[in-house]
Design a protein around this motif. Structure first.
Motif, PDB file in Angstrom:
ATOM      1  N   LEU A 167      65.140  35.301  91.448  1.00 31.90           N
ATOM      2  CA  LEU A 167      64.719  35.372  90.228  1.00 31.90           C
ATOM      3  C   LEU A 167      64.587  33.945  89.480  1.00 31.90           C
ATOM      4  O   LEU A 167      65.081  32.980  90.032  1.00 31.90           O
ATOM      5  CB  LEU A 167      65.606  36.092  89.524  1.00 31.90           C
ATOM      6  CG  LEU A 167      65.918  37.494  89.934  1.00 31.90           C
ATOM      7  CD1 LEU A 167      67.082  38.365  89.295  1.00 31.90           C
ATOM      8  CD2 LEU A 167      64.615  38.341  89.729  1.00 31.90           C
ATOM      9  N   PRO A 201      58.787  38.093  89.787  1.00 34.09           N
ATOM     10  CA  PRO A 201      58.999  37.735  88.307  1.00 34.09           C
ATOM     11  C   PRO A 201      57.531  37.673  87.816  1.00 34.09           C
ATOM     12  O   PRO A 201      56.650  36.843  88.371  1.00 34.09           O
ATOM     13  CB  PRO A 201      59.617  36.195  88.270  1.00 34.09           C
ATOM     14  CG  PRO A 201      60.221  36.344  89.940  1.00 34.09           C
ATOM     15  CD  PRO A 201      59.267  37.122  90.691  1.00 34.09           C
ATOM     16  N   VAL A 207      60.185  41.758  85.416  1.00 29.75           N
ATOM     17  CA  VAL A 207      60.116  41.512  86.882  1.00 29.75           C
ATOM     18  C   VAL A 207      59.505  42.767  87.625  1.00 29.75           C
ATOM     19  O   VAL A 207      59.964  43.957  87.197  1.00 29.75           O
ATOM     20  CB  VAL A 207      61.646  41.543  87.588  1.00 29.75           C
ATOM     21  CG1 VAL A 207      61.504  41.291  89.002  1.00 29.75           C
ATOM     22  CG2 VAL A 207      62.225  40.255  86.704  1.00 29.75           C
ATOM     23  N   ILE A 220      68.843  44.724  88.539  1.00 29.09           N
ATOM     24  CA  ILE A 220      67.726  43.445  87.745  1.00 29.09           C
ATOM     25  C   ILE A 220      68.202  43.518  86.354  1.00 29.09           C
ATOM     26  O   ILE A 220      68.195  42.565  85.619  1.00 29.09           O
ATOM     27  CB  ILE A 220      66.323  43.561  88.404  1.00 29.09           C
ATOM     28  CG1 ILE A 220      66.147  43.281  89.801  1.00 29.09           C
ATOM     29  CG2 ILE A 220      65.423  42.995  87.384  1.00 29.09           C
ATOM     30  CD1 ILE A 220      64.904  43.844  90.415  1.00 29.09           C
ATOM     31  N   TYR A 225      66.899  41.250  82.928  1.00 26.33           N
ATOM     32  CA  TYR A 225      65.729  41.224  83.164  1.00 26.33           C
ATOM     33  C   TYR A 225      65.045  42.634  82.991  1.00 26.33           C
ATOM     34  O   TYR A 225      65.744  43.660  82.654  1.00 26.33           O
ATOM     35  CB  TYR A 225      65.359  40.753  84.459  1.00 26.33           C
ATOM     36  CG  TYR A 225      65.398  39.342  84.796  1.00 26.33           C
ATOM     37  CD1 TYR A 225      64.690  38.106  84.404  1.00 26.33           C
ATOM     38  CD2 TYR A 225      66.656  39.072  85.543  1.00 26.33           C
ATOM     39  CE1 TYR A 225      64.809  36.977  84.823  1.00 26.33           C
ATOM     40  CE2 TYR A 225      66.940  37.621  85.788  1.00 26.33           C
ATOM     41  CZ  TYR A 225      66.289  36.517  85.490  1.00 26.33           C
ATOM     42  OH  TYR A 225      66.527  35.281  85.659  1.00 26.33           O
TER      43      TYR A 225
END
Length: 249
Positions: A167, A201, A207, A220, A225
């Motif tokens: 990430l 990403p 993402v 995530i 995100y």
């Protein structure tokens, strides 16, 4: 990106059982991925084959064939002989965009999915797809750009990117059954599904995540995100990942 060919069902599988592929559904899923990437602000360049080009059943996995990292674009050389013809159309496409490539040369073999960048470090999986000679060429190319290259032995997955992804914050997501040694990565966060290990990403905190990995999407999200789920199940039947459907520059 490169659209799937009619021969997708004949794409290579190494560690899973072969299942029938629905080409029409695969094409729809590919368009969904393209739409998600475009919606995030990326310009999508489509690699087109020419009449007379040999069949490329695995050609849709364009991220294996070209990698942009550290200001260099590496044109890989597959360990799978049937995949080597993929390079011709990709080379033509990049040349039309005035992109110079660094080709991997024999006896080296490299898969783009074996390169995972975390900050100024590029982890390179060395196993069935990337060999020591390929690693040496990648190391020379990337160290010239000021990047550190760390080889990672692979025994549990076909490619490094099948088991881990990075990430933007430097956190590495990984599906433990596919990772030989999680301690290699400074900030490793396990995800419950293999589909969560190859998230992409998109920028702006979004993402792209395989729909087969809802638990990973929650992980995530917990990291701050915004997961964008897209079904790529037909490609997963051929060990395809979200990251190998895309070659970001």
């Amino acid at each position: 990106m490169r659209p799937p060919e009619p021969g997708l069902g004949g794409a290579v599988v190494s560690l899973i059982d072969r299942e029938p592929v629905d080409l029409e559904r695969a094409m729809a899923q590919w368009r969904d991925v393209r739409e998600a990437v475009s919606a995030a602000g990326w310009e999508v360049v489509v690699v087109e084959g020419h009449e007379g080009d040999p069949p490329c059943p695995d050609g849709v996995f364009v991220g294996d064939a070209a990698v942009s990292v550290g200001g260099r674009v590496i044109l890989t050389r597959s360990a799978v002989e049937s995949r080597r013809p993929e390079r011709a159309a990709i080379r033509r496409t990049l040349a039309s965009r005035h992109v110079r490539v660094v080709p991997i040369r024999r006896p080296g073999t490299v898969d783009g999915g074996d390169l995972v960048r975390v900050g100024d470090v590029v982890y390179v999986g060395v196993g069935v797809r990337t060999n020591r000679a390929g690693l040496a060429q990648v190391t020379r190319t990337l160290e010239a750009s000021g990047l550190e290259v760390v080889p990672v032995p692979l025994h549990k997955s076909v490619q490094l990117n099948s088991g881990v992804t990075a990430l933007p914050c430097g956190t590495v997501l990984g599906h433990p059954p596919l990772v030989d040694d999680p301690s290699v990565f400074e900030d490793f966060v396990p995800v419950p599904e293999r589909g969560g290990a190859h998230a992409f990403p998109l920028g702006g905190g979004a993402v792209l995540v395989a729909a087969s990995a809802p638990g990973s999407a929650r992980t995530i999200a917990d990291l701050g995100y915004e997961p964008v789920l897209v079904d790529i199940s037909e490609f997963e039947k051929r060990e395809g990942t979200m990251t190998c459907l895309l070659a970001p520059f």
